[in-house]
Design a protein around this motif. Structure first.
Motif, PDB file in Angstrom:
ATOM      1  N   GLN A 118      34.026  79.592  87.545  1.00 43.95           N
ATOM      2  CA  GLN A 118      33.269  80.622  86.847  1.00 43.95           C
ATOM      3  C   GLN A 118      33.650  80.664  85.369  1.00 43.95           C
ATOM      4  O   GLN A 118      32.823  80.991  84.521  1.00 43.95           O
ATOM      5  CB  GLN A 118      33.530  81.988  87.501  1.00 43.95           C
ATOM      6  CG  GLN A 118      32.860  83.163  86.811  1.00 43.95           C
ATOM      7  CD  GLN A 118      31.351  83.070  86.813  1.00 43.95           C
ATOM      8  OE1 GLN A 118      30.773  82.299  87.573  1.00 43.95           O
ATOM      9  NE2 GLN A 118      30.704  83.871  85.973  1.00 43.95           N
ATOM     10  N   GLN A 119      34.901  80.330  85.055  1.00 40.77           N
ATOM     11  CA  GLN A 119      35.322  80.292  83.654  1.00 40.77           C
ATOM     12  C   GLN A 119      34.480  79.293  82.864  1.00 40.77           C
ATOM     13  O   GLN A 119      34.045  79.564  81.744  1.00 40.77           O
ATOM     14  CB  GLN A 119      36.798  79.918  83.547  1.00 40.77           C
ATOM     15  CG  GLN A 119      37.315  79.883  82.107  1.00 40.77           C
ATOM     16  CD  GLN A 119      38.743  79.388  82.018  1.00 40.77           C
ATOM     17  OE1 GLN A 119      39.249  78.757  82.940  1.00 40.77           O
ATOM     18  NE2 GLN A 119      39.401  79.671  80.916  1.00 40.77           N
ATOM     19  N   GLN A 120      34.230  78.116  83.441  1.00 39.23           N
ATOM     20  CA  GLN A 120      33.381  77.131  82.791  1.00 39.23           C
ATOM     21  C   GLN A 120      31.946  77.625  82.684  1.00 39.23           C
ATOM     22  O   GLN A 120      31.290  77.440  81.644  1.00 39.23           O
ATOM     23  CB  GLN A 120      33.415  75.810  83.575  1.00 39.23           C
ATOM     24  CG  GLN A 120      34.742  75.078  83.513  1.00 39.23           C
ATOM     25  CD  GLN A 120      34.725  73.827  84.370  1.00 39.23           C
ATOM     26  OE1 GLN A 120      34.145  73.795  85.455  1.00 39.23           O
ATOM     27  NE2 GLN A 120      35.385  72.784  83.885  1.00 39.23           N
ATOM     28  N   GLY A 146      33.919  74.932  98.338  1.00 34.84           N
ATOM     29  CA  GLY A 146      35.125  74.325  98.871  1.00 34.84           C
ATOM     30  C   GLY A 146      36.373  74.906  98.242  1.00 34.84           C
ATOM     31  O   GLY A 146      36.974  74.303  97.367  1.00 34.84           O
ATOM     32  N   VAL A 147      36.759  76.121  98.678  1.00 29.20           N
ATOM     33  CA  VAL A 147      37.935  76.781  98.116  1.00 29.20           C
ATOM     34  C   VAL A 147      38.914  77.130  99.228  1.00 29.20           C
ATOM     35  O   VAL A 147      38.542  77.255 100.389  1.00 29.20           O
ATOM     36  CB  VAL A 147      37.555  78.073  97.354  1.00 29.20           C
ATOM     37  CG1 VAL A 147      36.666  77.756  96.170  1.00 29.20           C
ATOM     38  CG2 VAL A 147      36.868  79.072  98.280  1.00 29.20           C
ATOM     39  N   ASN A 148      40.183  77.287  98.849  1.00 28.15           N
ATOM     40  CA  ASN A 148      41.213  77.724  99.770  1.00 28.15           C
ATOM     41  C   ASN A 148      41.180  79.246  99.826  1.00 28.15           C
ATOM     42  O   ASN A 148      41.534  79.917  98.872  1.00 28.15           O
ATOM     43  CB  ASN A 148      42.586  77.226  99.295  1.00 28.15           C
ATOM     44  CG  ASN A 148      43.681  77.544 100.289  1.00 28.15           C
ATOM     45  OD1 ASN A 148      43.826  78.686 100.732  1.00 28.15           O
ATOM     46  ND2 ASN A 148      44.465  76.543 100.624  1.00 28.15           N
ATOM     47  N   PRO A 203      39.461  80.250  90.730  1.00 26.17           N
ATOM     48  CA  PRO A 203      38.692  78.999  90.815  1.00 26.17           C
ATOM     49  C   PRO A 203      37.927  78.894  92.124  1.00 26.17           C
ATOM     50  O   PRO A 203      38.418  79.288  93.180  1.00 26.17           O
ATOM     51  CB  PRO A 203      39.773  77.916  90.720  1.00 26.17           C
ATOM     52  CG  PRO A 203      41.027  78.584  91.199  1.00 26.17           C
ATOM     53  CD  PRO A 203      40.912  80.010  90.739  1.00 26.17           C
ATOM     54  N   GLY A 204      36.708  78.369  92.044  1.00 19.20           N
ATOM     55  CA  GLY A 204      35.902  78.142  93.236  1.00 19.20           C
ATOM     56  C   GLY A 204      35.092  79.338  93.685  1.00 19.20           C
ATOM     57  O   GLY A 204      34.315  79.231  94.635  1.00 19.20           O
ATOM     58  N   VAL A 205      35.227  80.474  93.019  1.00 16.67           N
ATOM     59  CA  VAL A 205      34.463  81.667  93.398  1.00 16.67           C
ATOM     60  C   VAL A 205      33.024  81.506  92.915  1.00 16.67           C
ATOM     61  O   VAL A 205      32.763  81.325  91.734  1.00 16.67           O
ATOM     62  CB  VAL A 205      35.081  82.948  92.797  1.00 16.67           C
ATOM     63  CG1 VAL A 205      34.169  84.147  93.047  1.00 16.67           C
ATOM     64  CG2 VAL A 205      36.450  83.192  93.408  1.00 16.67           C
TER      65      VAL A 205
END
Length: 224
Positions: A118-120, A146-148, A203-205
């Motif tokens: 999301q930052q990007q 694909g997140v932990n 990350p990955g959200v």
């Protein structure tokens, strides 16, 4: 506080903000929800007006319907604007090369592509949103799946605890694949926004479902 008192408090707060032309902004209040209408000269002014209204005590939410009236004499063409937006994205070191497509229609920029965080996604939005001539940005960039789940939940909760404005003990974080669900109670609309920002920072959200309730007295009740 009555709706009338809340409306007057927001109007006064806007009057005190030097970068906002409050005379061009209409304010209405209903059940703690503030609606802003009218025109401002830039997107930063629009964001600042929304922020100022949200910081007023008693405001539960802000519906910002302000339109940005950009000056027209030197307004760039769609082709010029598309070139400027593509160049801005190409110079952004946070963004992988060749991953974002740009379309411009009547001053409205549309971004498409796939990124890792999301930052990007937010960075891509910001680097084109304030270009001269941009009337609006439709950000259709998606986040890779694909997140932990446990790692994301831990990082969000740690972010909430680091934020001095938030009482993380009153916020429950649930992670389902790339979707984050926030439940609980905060004391102001701006705290609700900060909690959502913390969730998006993981990350990955790919989606945040903010179900937090705003209750200015929640902290007093908890410690009574």
């Amino acid at each position: 506080m009555s709706d009338r008192d809340l409306r007057e408090a927001v109007e006064e707060a806007l009057d005190w903000e030097p970068i906002v032309n409050a005379k061009r902004i209409g304010v209405s209040a209903k059940d703690g929800v503030i609606t802003l209408t009218g025109h401002v000269d830039s997107f930063p002014q629009k964001r600042e007006a929304e922020k100022v209204a949200g910081l007023v005590s008693g405001v539960k939410a802000v519906a910002c319907e302000l339109e940005v009236a950009l000056p027209t004499p030197d307004e760039p063409t769609d082709e010029e604007l598309a070139r400027a937006a593509s160049n801005a994205i190409g110079l952004n070191t946070l963004l992988p090369k060749g991953t974002i497509q740009v379309w411009v229609d009547n001053g409205r920029v549309t971004l498409e592509g796939t990124l890792d965080s999301q930052q990007q996604r937010k960075s891509a939005d910001q680097c084109v949103r304030f270009l001269a001539g941009v009337k609006d940005v439709n950000n259709h960039i998606v986040i890779k799946q694909g997140v932990n789940r446990i790692a994301v939940k831990t990082q969000i909760e740690a972010g909430l605890l680091r934020n001095a404005q938030l009482d993380a003990n009153n916020i429950n974080v649930e992670v389902r694949s790339g979707r984050v669900i926030l439940r609980g109670t905060v004391q102001s609309w701006i705290e609700r926004e900060e909690a959502e920002r913390a969730a998006w920072g993981a990350p990955g959200v790919s989606d945040v479902d903010n179900l937090l309730d705003v209750n200015p007295l929640s902290n007093l009740v908890a410690h009574y």
